[in-house]
Design an enzyme around this catalytic site. Structure first.
Site, PDB file in Angstrom:
ATOM      1  N   ASN A  56       0.765  -1.324   0.009  1.00 27.54           N
ATOM      2  CA  ASN A  56       0.154  -0.035   0.201  1.00 27.54           C
ATOM      3  C   ASN A  56       0.950   1.284   0.036  1.00 27.54           C
ATOM      4  OD1 ASN A  56      -2.550  -1.112   0.146  1.00 27.54           O
ATOM      5  ND2 ASN A  56      -2.156  -1.670   2.388  1.00 27.54           N
TER       6      ASN A  56
ATOM      7  N   GLU B  89       0.012  -0.633  -4.570  1.00 30.17           N
ATOM      8  CA  GLU B  89      -1.659  -0.413  -4.317  1.00 30.17           C
ATOM      9  C   GLU B  89      -1.986   0.779  -3.738  1.00 30.17           C
ATOM     10  OE1 GLU B  89      -4.442  -2.272  -1.561  1.00 30.17           O
ATOM     11  OE2 GLU B  89      -3.516  -4.104  -2.716  1.00 30.17           O
TER      12      GLU B  89
ATOM     13  N   ASP C 137      -6.952  -0.056  -5.540  1.00 29.83           N
ATOM     14  CA  ASP C 137      -7.692  -0.440  -4.422  1.00 29.83           C
ATOM     15  C   ASP C 137      -9.192   0.101  -4.253  1.00 29.83           C
ATOM     16  OD1 ASP C 137      -8.244  -2.283  -2.189  1.00 29.83           O
ATOM     17  OD2 ASP C 137      -7.203  -0.877  -0.882  1.00 29.83           O
TER      18      ASP C 137
ATOM     19  N   GLU D  24     -11.757  -8.405  -3.257  1.00 30.39           N
ATOM     20  CA  GLU D  24     -11.499  -8.152  -1.703  1.00 30.39           C
ATOM     21  C   GLU D  24     -12.646  -8.600  -0.745  1.00 30.39           C
ATOM     22  OE1 GLU D  24      -8.904  -4.379  -1.216  1.00 30.39           O
ATOM     23  OE2 GLU D  24     -10.701  -3.909  -1.935  1.00 30.39           O
TER      24      GLU D  24
END
Length: 162
Positions: free
Chosen positions: A2, A34, A64, A121
């Protein structure tokens, strides 16, 4: 990994990533950065963003929480994105909400058409994983597979494959 848009705007990011990958003898293809969909809606930031150097290096770029923000399909074409992550709010309805499969299938097909990887997810039940497979999904993450774990524990995991 991330990252924030601020991280992506660092002028020497690609060079530092290349050095780190070399130091640990890892291929660039093993790294996916991400960023949230919300972050890519900032036009001023995008004008300064040089993710092409990361893509040329071979590092992936994932968006994301796809479907929750205000990004446009044009932006998806403009950015060298390699992956979209379907937000868990869409996935959580699989098996209970008759509209959920329609949205998830649409995102899966969009990814396929654009040549992008697609990750669902928030998969928490076997039924959700099975529906994702039926919809053409190929990758998923969530507590059904494993809770978040440390790096040491990760090496000991047996991965679920369908």
């Amino acid at each position: 990994v991330n990252v924030s848009m601020r991280n992506l705007l660092e002028p020497d990011l690609a060079e530092r990533i290349a050095d780190t990958l070399d130091r640990f003898e890892l291929p660039a293809s093993s790294l996916v950065l991400e960023v949230t969909e919300r972050d890519i809606t900032d036009e001023r930031a995008l004008s300064r963003l040089d993710v092409r150097s990361l893509r040329e290096l071979g590092v992936g770029l994932s968006i994301d929480d796809f479907g929750t923000g205000h990004s446009s399909l044009v932006r998806l074409q403009q950015m060298p994105v390699t992956e979209l992550k379907i937000d868990q709010r869409f996935v959580s309805g699989l098996g209970t909400d008759p509209e959920a499969p329609i949205l998830v299938r649409s995102i899966v097909e969009l990814c396929r058409s654009l040549g992008l990887d697609c990750v669902a997810e928030g998969v928490e039940r076997r039924e959700q994983a099975e529906i994702l497979l039926d919809l053409g999904g190929q990758m998923a993450q969530g507590f059904y597979f494993s809770p978040a774990v440390t790096a040491d524990t990760f090496d000991q995991l047996d991965f679920v494959s369908y």
